[in-house]
Motif scaffolding. Structure first.
Motif, PDB file in Angstrom:
ATOM      1  N   UNK A 184       0.873  -1.111   0.137  1.00  0.00           N
ATOM      2  CA  UNK A 184      -0.069   0.030   0.022  1.00  0.00           C
ATOM      3  C   UNK A 184       0.925   1.542  -0.046  1.00  0.00           C
ATOM      4  N   UNK A 185       1.972   0.927  -0.322  1.00  0.00           N
ATOM      5  CA  UNK A 185       2.904   2.229  -0.021  1.00  0.00           C
ATOM      6  C   UNK A 185       2.653   3.312  -0.893  1.00  0.00           C
ATOM      7  N   UNK A 186       2.698   3.202  -2.110  1.00  0.00           N
ATOM      8  CA  UNK A 186       2.425   4.047  -3.022  1.00  0.00           C
ATOM      9  C   UNK A 186       1.007   4.992  -2.898  1.00  0.00           C
ATOM     10  N   UNK A 187       0.148   4.344  -2.619  1.00  0.00           N
ATOM     11  CA  UNK A 187      -1.247   5.063  -2.294  1.00  0.00           C
ATOM     12  C   UNK A 187      -1.236   5.786  -1.179  1.00  0.00           C
ATOM     13  N   UNK A 188      -0.410   5.170   0.030  1.00  0.00           N
ATOM     14  CA  UNK A 188      -0.344   5.874   1.031  1.00  0.00           C
ATOM     15  C   UNK A 188       0.670   7.150   0.945  1.00  0.00           C
ATOM     16  N   UNK A 189       1.658   7.026   0.321  1.00  0.00           N
ATOM     17  CA  UNK A 189       2.309   8.087   0.145  1.00  0.00           C
ATOM     18  C   UNK A 189       1.793   9.375  -0.618  1.00  0.00           C
ATOM     19  N   UNK A 190       0.933   8.756  -1.499  1.00  0.00           N
ATOM     20  CA  UNK A 190       0.173   9.816  -2.517  1.00  0.00           C
ATOM     21  C   UNK A 190      -1.018  10.540  -1.704  1.00  0.00           C
ATOM     22  N   UNK A 191      -1.460   9.847  -0.539  1.00  0.00           N
ATOM     23  CA  UNK A 191      -2.331  10.527   0.389  1.00  0.00           C
ATOM     24  C   UNK A 191      -1.948  11.415   1.395  1.00  0.00           C
ATOM     25  N   UNK A 192      -0.706  11.035   1.749  1.00  0.00           N
ATOM     26  CA  UNK A 192       0.167  12.019   2.495  1.00  0.00           C
ATOM     27  C   UNK A 192       0.425  13.053   1.647  1.00  0.00           C
ATOM     28  N   UNK A 193       0.950  12.937   0.505  1.00  0.00           N
ATOM     29  CA  UNK A 193       1.187  14.148  -0.383  1.00  0.00           C
ATOM     30  C   UNK A 193      -0.105  15.185  -0.325  1.00  0.00           C
ATOM     31  N   UNK A 194      -1.330  14.810  -0.670  1.00  0.00           N
ATOM     32  CA  UNK A 194      -2.483  15.375  -0.853  1.00  0.00           C
ATOM     33  C   UNK A 194      -2.863  16.150   0.533  1.00  0.00           C
ATOM     34  N   UNK A 195      -2.363  15.556   1.606  1.00  0.00           N
ATOM     35  CA  UNK A 195      -2.611  16.153   2.794  1.00  0.00           C
ATOM     36  C   UNK A 195      -1.429  17.297   3.122  1.00  0.00           C
ATOM     37  N   UNK A 196      -0.354  16.966   2.969  1.00  0.00           N
ATOM     38  CA  UNK A 196       0.337  17.963   3.256  1.00  0.00           C
ATOM     39  C   UNK A 196       0.400  19.300   2.165  1.00  0.00           C
ATOM     40  N   UNK A 197      -0.133  18.817   0.909  1.00  0.00           N
ATOM     41  CA  UNK A 197      -0.109  20.069   0.029  1.00  0.00           C
ATOM     42  C   UNK A 197      -1.222  20.908   0.482  1.00  0.00           C
ATOM     43  N   UNK A 198      -2.438  20.505   1.012  1.00  0.00           N
ATOM     44  CA  UNK A 198      -3.337  21.175   1.482  1.00  0.00           C
ATOM     45  C   UNK A 198      -3.220  22.112   2.805  1.00  0.00           C
ATOM     46  N   UNK A 199      -2.311  21.387   3.725  1.00  0.00           N
ATOM     47  CA  UNK A 199      -2.424  21.695   5.189  1.00  0.00           C
ATOM     48  C   UNK A 199      -0.997  22.688   5.745  1.00  0.00           C
ATOM     49  N   UNK A 200       0.124  22.290   4.847  1.00  0.00           N
ATOM     50  CA  UNK A 200       1.370  22.953   5.164  1.00  0.00           C
ATOM     51  C   UNK A 200       1.660  24.323   4.444  1.00  0.00           C
ATOM     52  N   UNK A 201       2.198  25.330   5.180  1.00  0.00           N
ATOM     53  CA  UNK A 201       2.528  26.719   4.724  1.00  0.00           C
ATOM     54  C   UNK A 201       3.990  26.278   4.160  1.00  0.00           C
ATOM     55  N   UNK A 202       4.376  26.681   2.942  1.00  0.00           N
ATOM     56  CA  UNK A 202       5.652  26.315   2.268  1.00  0.00           C
ATOM     57  C   UNK A 202       6.037  27.326   0.978  1.00  0.00           C
ATOM     58  N   UNK A 203       7.311  27.517   0.866  1.00  0.00           N
ATOM     59  CA  UNK A 203       7.446  28.416  -0.310  1.00  0.00           C
ATOM     60  C   UNK A 203       8.804  27.905  -0.709  1.00  0.00           C
ATOM     61  N   UNK A 204       9.105  28.397  -2.130  1.00  0.00           N
ATOM     62  CA  UNK A 204      10.339  27.945  -2.814  1.00  0.00           C
ATOM     63  C   UNK A 204      10.514  28.425  -4.212  1.00  0.00           C
ATOM     64  N   UNK A 205      11.811  27.957  -4.924  1.00  0.00           N
ATOM     65  CA  UNK A 205      11.759  28.340  -6.351  1.00  0.00           C
ATOM     66  C   UNK A 205      11.466  27.265  -6.937  1.00  0.00           C
ATOM     67  N   UNK A 206      10.662  27.318  -7.927  1.00  0.00           N
ATOM     68  CA  UNK A 206      10.420  26.159  -8.736  1.00  0.00           C
ATOM     69  C   UNK A 206      10.527  26.431 -10.200  1.00  0.00           C
ATOM     70  N   UNK A 207      10.965  25.595 -11.104  1.00  0.00           N
ATOM     71  CA  UNK A 207      11.201  25.550 -12.503  1.00  0.00           C
ATOM     72  C   UNK A 207       9.953  24.769 -13.251  1.00  0.00           C
ATOM     73  N   UNK A 208       9.391  25.458 -14.247  1.00  0.00           N
ATOM     74  CA  UNK A 208       8.239  24.789 -14.852  1.00  0.00           C
ATOM     75  C   UNK A 208       8.390  24.567 -16.238  1.00  0.00           C
ATOM     76  N   UNK A 209       8.220  23.573 -16.782  1.00  0.00           N
ATOM     77  CA  UNK A 209       8.397  23.240 -17.983  1.00  0.00           C
ATOM     78  C   UNK A 209       6.923  22.872 -18.611  1.00  0.00           C
ATOM     79  N   UNK A 210       6.305  23.809 -19.310  1.00  0.00           N
ATOM     80  CA  UNK A 210       5.041  23.749 -19.725  1.00  0.00           C
ATOM     81  C   UNK A 210       4.533  24.284 -20.991  1.00  0.00           C
ATOM     82  N   UNK A 211       3.894  23.577 -21.820  1.00  0.00           N
ATOM     83  CA  UNK A 211       3.697  24.118 -23.139  1.00  0.00           C
ATOM     84  C   UNK A 211       4.921  24.569 -24.080  1.00  0.00           C
ATOM     85  N   UNK A 212       6.069  23.687 -23.936  1.00  0.00           N
ATOM     86  CA  UNK A 212       7.270  23.783 -24.537  1.00  0.00           C
ATOM     87  C   UNK A 212       7.895  25.173 -23.923  1.00  0.00           C
TER      88      UNK A 212
END
Length: 333
Positions: free
Chosen positions: A34-62
């Motif tokens: 169940x590791x993959x599903x559990x890790x994904x659920x933990x990710x969903x929780x973290x993305x909703x609840x935590x305060x965080x910031x950083x520098x991100x590189x985006x590759x979108x639409x070429x």
């Protein structure tokens, strides 16, 4: 504003283009099967609840771009996001809890205000529930890597058919926030990618959007693009006779074209990860029958006196399959 050209339609849908309780501790790993599903659920929780910031590189639409990303949660548990361009053209995107998205252009002192009822995040769109996805994606933890100097689990979501892309995520072992995210086609070619080069957890929301959002909007000559309520699917002048497995209708509305005031109908179907828009408008300027930009594919075709356009972040086979099944209401085969 919606133009009659393909780039205009694309701009409407992808103007701003991508979660819930505290994450479990790395010291208590779930069962292997169940590791993959559990890790994904933990990710969903973290993305909703935590305060965080950083520098991100985006590759979108070429296109490749470096931006600052800020995620904050207020006392009521409502999430807000900011995405700030570090290079020209300078702009800042703000996503508020009421589904309002504001794009501020400081150089020209203009602001664009949109309302995106189905939009969850600027970086990664992910549903709250994983169970509906498991019939159409296989989850797998494939190893460990280091991203932004942080150890991370590598998690794959592999499609079980030809109608969706694969996803690959790198989740921080300490807090399960996604450090990297990639969208890949069947040949394993990266179509979209989001990578943090640095990421910091914050104790407070000092990096949240300015409190007086209305003043920010007013000071930058705002243009309100859409504020549309969903309409019943039965109001549509067309029907979707077939959809790929797992895709369902989630939104329908009628938009107004500028400057002539003509109307275009807009329906959205999703499978939880992928989103496809179907547009119906009176036939006018003929659009290319097929078009691709990065992960986005579009198909257009004539339908009596109308033109239908189907587009989304899915393989070409998906938009073609949906487009071939569009019928006008009351139309005989």
């Amino acid at each position: 504003m919606i133009s009659r050209s393909f780039p205009g339609l694309w701009a409407v849908l992808y103007l701003v283009c991508g979660m819930i309780a505290s994450a479990p501790s790395h010291g208590d790993p779930p069962a292997a099967e169940n590791r993959a599903a559990a890790y994904l659920r933990a990710m969903i929780q973290a993305m909703r609840q935590l305060n965080y910031d950083g520098t991100v590189v985006l590759l979108r639409n070429d296109k490749l771009e470096t931006m600052r990303f800020i995620h904050s949660v207020d006392a009521q548990g409502q999430a807000q996001e900011r995405l700030i361009a570090l290079n020209s053209p300078l702009r800042e995107l703000i996503r508020l809890p009421d589904n309002k998205v504001i794009c501020v252009y400081p150089e020209s002192k203009t602001a664009l205000v949109d309302h995106l009822p189905l939009h969850r995040s600027f970086l990664i769109e992910f549903p709250e529930a994983l169970a509906p996805l498991e019939a159409h994606y296989a989850f797998e933890v494939t190893g460990e890597e280091t991203i932004a100097l942080m150890p991370a689990w590598v998690v794959w979501l592999r499609p079980r058919d030809e109608y969706r892309y694969a996803r690959k995520l790198w989740l921080a072992k300490t807090h399960f926030l996604p450090l990297k995210y990639a969208l890949l086609n069947r040949d394993a070619r990266v179509l979209e990618e989001v990578t943090f080069t640095e990421l910091h957890l914050q104790r407070d929301t000092t990096a949240a959007p300015p409190q007086n959002i209305e003043t920010l909007i007013a000071d930058n000559h705002p243009h309100h693009t859409h504020q549309l309520a969903p309409l019943p699917f039965e109001r549509a002048h067309f029907e979707l006779e077939r959809l790929p497995p797992g895709f369902t209708k989630v939104f329908y509305t009628v938009r107004q074209l500028e400057p002539d005031g003509a109307q275009v109908e807009h329906m959205i179907v999703q499978d939880g990860l992928s989103s496809v828009s179907v547009y119906l408008e009176k036939a006018g300027e003929r659009l290319p029958p097929k078009k691709s930009i990065g992960a986005i594919n579009a198909v257009s075709r004539a339908l009596d006196d109308y033109q239908i356009t189907v587009m989304g972040n899915v393989p070409e086979a998906t938009v073609q399959y949906i487009a071939d099944g569009v019928r006008l209401r009351g139309q005989d085969d």
